[in-house]
Design a protein around this motif. Structure first.
Motif, PDB file in Angstrom:
ATOM      1  N   SER A   1      79.955 -37.520  11.332  1.00 31.17           N
ATOM      2  CA  SER A   1      81.009 -38.952  11.863  1.00 31.17           C
ATOM      3  C   SER A   1      80.928 -39.436  11.084  1.00 31.17           C
ATOM      4  O   SER A   1      81.722 -40.684  11.079  1.00 31.17           O
TER       5      SER A   1
ATOM      6  N   PHE B   1      83.207 -38.863  23.820  1.00 29.80           N
ATOM      7  CA  PHE B   1      82.837 -40.501  23.710  1.00 29.80           C
ATOM      8  C   PHE B   1      83.302 -41.035  22.736  1.00 29.80           C
ATOM      9  O   PHE B   1      84.540 -41.203  22.728  1.00 29.80           O
ATOM     10  N   LYS B   2      83.099 -42.372  23.108  1.00 30.59           N
ATOM     11  CA  LYS B   2      83.154 -43.955  23.375  1.00 30.59           C
ATOM     12  C   LYS B   2      83.289 -43.919  21.749  1.00 30.59           C
ATOM     13  O   LYS B   2      85.199 -44.414  21.348  1.00 30.59           O
ATOM     14  N   ASN B   3      83.189 -43.751  20.821  1.00 29.25           N
ATOM     15  CA  ASN B   3      83.098 -43.777  19.153  1.00 29.25           C
ATOM     16  C   ASN B   3      81.846 -42.681  18.833  1.00 29.25           C
ATOM     17  O   ASN B   3      81.127 -42.075  19.351  1.00 29.25           O
ATOM     18  N   SER B   4      82.035 -42.368  17.467  1.00 24.07           N
ATOM     19  CA  SER B   4      80.437 -41.330  17.123  1.00 24.07           C
ATOM     20  C   SER B   4      79.770 -42.195  16.718  1.00 24.07           C
ATOM     21  O   SER B   4      78.927 -41.211  16.725  1.00 24.07           O
ATOM     22  N   THR B   5      79.454 -43.259  16.812  1.00 20.59           N
ATOM     23  CA  THR B   5      78.407 -43.891  16.436  1.00 20.59           C
ATOM     24  C   THR B   5      77.405 -44.082  18.051  1.00 20.59           C
ATOM     25  O   THR B   5      76.423 -43.019  18.079  1.00 20.59           O
ATOM     26  N   VAL B   6      78.640 -43.782  19.241  1.00 25.72           N
ATOM     27  CA  VAL B   6      78.102 -43.715  20.126  1.00 25.72           C
ATOM     28  C   VAL B   6      77.309 -42.009  20.813  1.00 25.72           C
ATOM     29  O   VAL B   6      76.021 -41.623  20.997  1.00 25.72           O
ATOM     30  N   ALA B   7      78.601 -41.325  20.343  1.00 26.32           N
ATOM     31  CA  ALA B   7      77.840 -40.118  20.393  1.00 26.32           C
ATOM     32  C   ALA B   7      76.547 -39.874  19.801  1.00 26.32           C
ATOM     33  O   ALA B   7      75.729 -38.270  20.168  1.00 26.32           O
TER      34      ALA B   7
ATOM     35  N   ARG C   1      79.879 -45.243  28.133  1.00 32.50           N
ATOM     36  CA  ARG C   1      79.537 -44.234  26.672  1.00 32.50           C
ATOM     37  C   ARG C   1      80.682 -42.946  26.527  1.00 32.50           C
ATOM     38  O   ARG C   1      81.114 -43.054  25.866  1.00 32.50           O
TER      39      ARG C   1
ATOM     40  N   GLU D   1      77.800 -41.362  32.497  1.00 29.56           N
ATOM     41  CA  GLU D   1      77.575 -41.714  31.874  1.00 29.56           C
ATOM     42  C   GLU D   1      79.181 -42.013  31.419  1.00 29.56           C
ATOM     43  O   GLU D   1      79.414 -43.035  30.377  1.00 29.56           O
TER      44      GLU D   1
ATOM     45  N   PHE E   1      70.022 -41.677  23.168  1.00 27.11           N
ATOM     46  CA  PHE E   1      70.335 -42.181  24.532  1.00 27.11           C
ATOM     47  C   PHE E   1      69.085 -41.438  25.589  1.00 27.11           C
ATOM     48  O   PHE E   1      69.262 -40.681  25.546  1.00 27.11           O
TER      49      PHE E   1
ATOM     50  N   GLU F   1      74.335 -41.817  18.708  1.00 29.20           N
ATOM     51  CA  GLU F   1      72.604 -42.404  19.025  1.00 29.20           C
ATOM     52  C   GLU F   1      71.768 -41.267  19.948  1.00 29.20           C
ATOM     53  O   GLU F   1      72.613 -41.230  20.510  1.00 29.20           O
TER      54      GLU F   1
END
Length: 146
Positions: free
Chosen positions: A22, A94-100, A67, A62, A104, A102
């Motif tokens: 990430s 995923f939308k981005n590495s942060t979303v992946a 997401r 999702e 949820f 975090e």
């Protein structure tokens, strides 16, 4: 005790690999993770049926929420050696590495999608009982033109 220590080491390696990946992922760019499932012999069809019933709808939800960008499943066309065998690979972009990475909270979605939580939990327990192995692999796409 040895199994517990081995599991702890494997989990720590996985967390470190995920954090390293990430950190190297381009901010704001889609982020893919492959999820591999190796079922016990003779249970691949049962696993697929339970996955499609009890996990895929959650993943689709999702995607609808934004997401995730895309979800798909692959299966090997031919058989491979037992030590490298997997039955299903689910790729989630995923939308981005942060979303992946975090946390949820899925519980509200699960209750919405499956009002009979007792049946849902039994079937999810069964889905994992029939696995021999499961692993997650963050992946990145390489631009071969650069």
């Amino acid at each position: 005790m040895k199994r517990l220590m081995l599991l702890l080491v494997v989990l720590l390696i996985g967390v470190n690999a995920s954090l390293a990946q990430s950190a190297s992922a381009a901010p704001g760019q889609p982020y893919a993770i492959e999820y591999y499932y190796k079922t016990k012999w003779g249970h691949a069809d049962e696993f697929l049926k339970l996955f499609k019933k009890n996990h895929y709808p959650l993943l689709k939800k999702e995607v609808e929420m934004g997401r995730m960008v895309k979800v798909w499943m692959d299966q090997p066309r031919y058989h491979i050696t037992e030590d490298g065998r997997w039955d299903y690979r689910v790729t989630i972009v995923f939308k981005n590495s942060t979303v992946a990475n975090e946390p949820f909270e899925e519980d509200a979605l699960k209750k919405q999608l499956w009002p009979d939580q007792a049946a849902y939990e039994r079937e999810e327990q069964r889905r994992f009982e029939i696995l021999d192995a499961h692993w997650d692999l963050p992946v990145k796409t390489l631009d071969l033109e650069k």
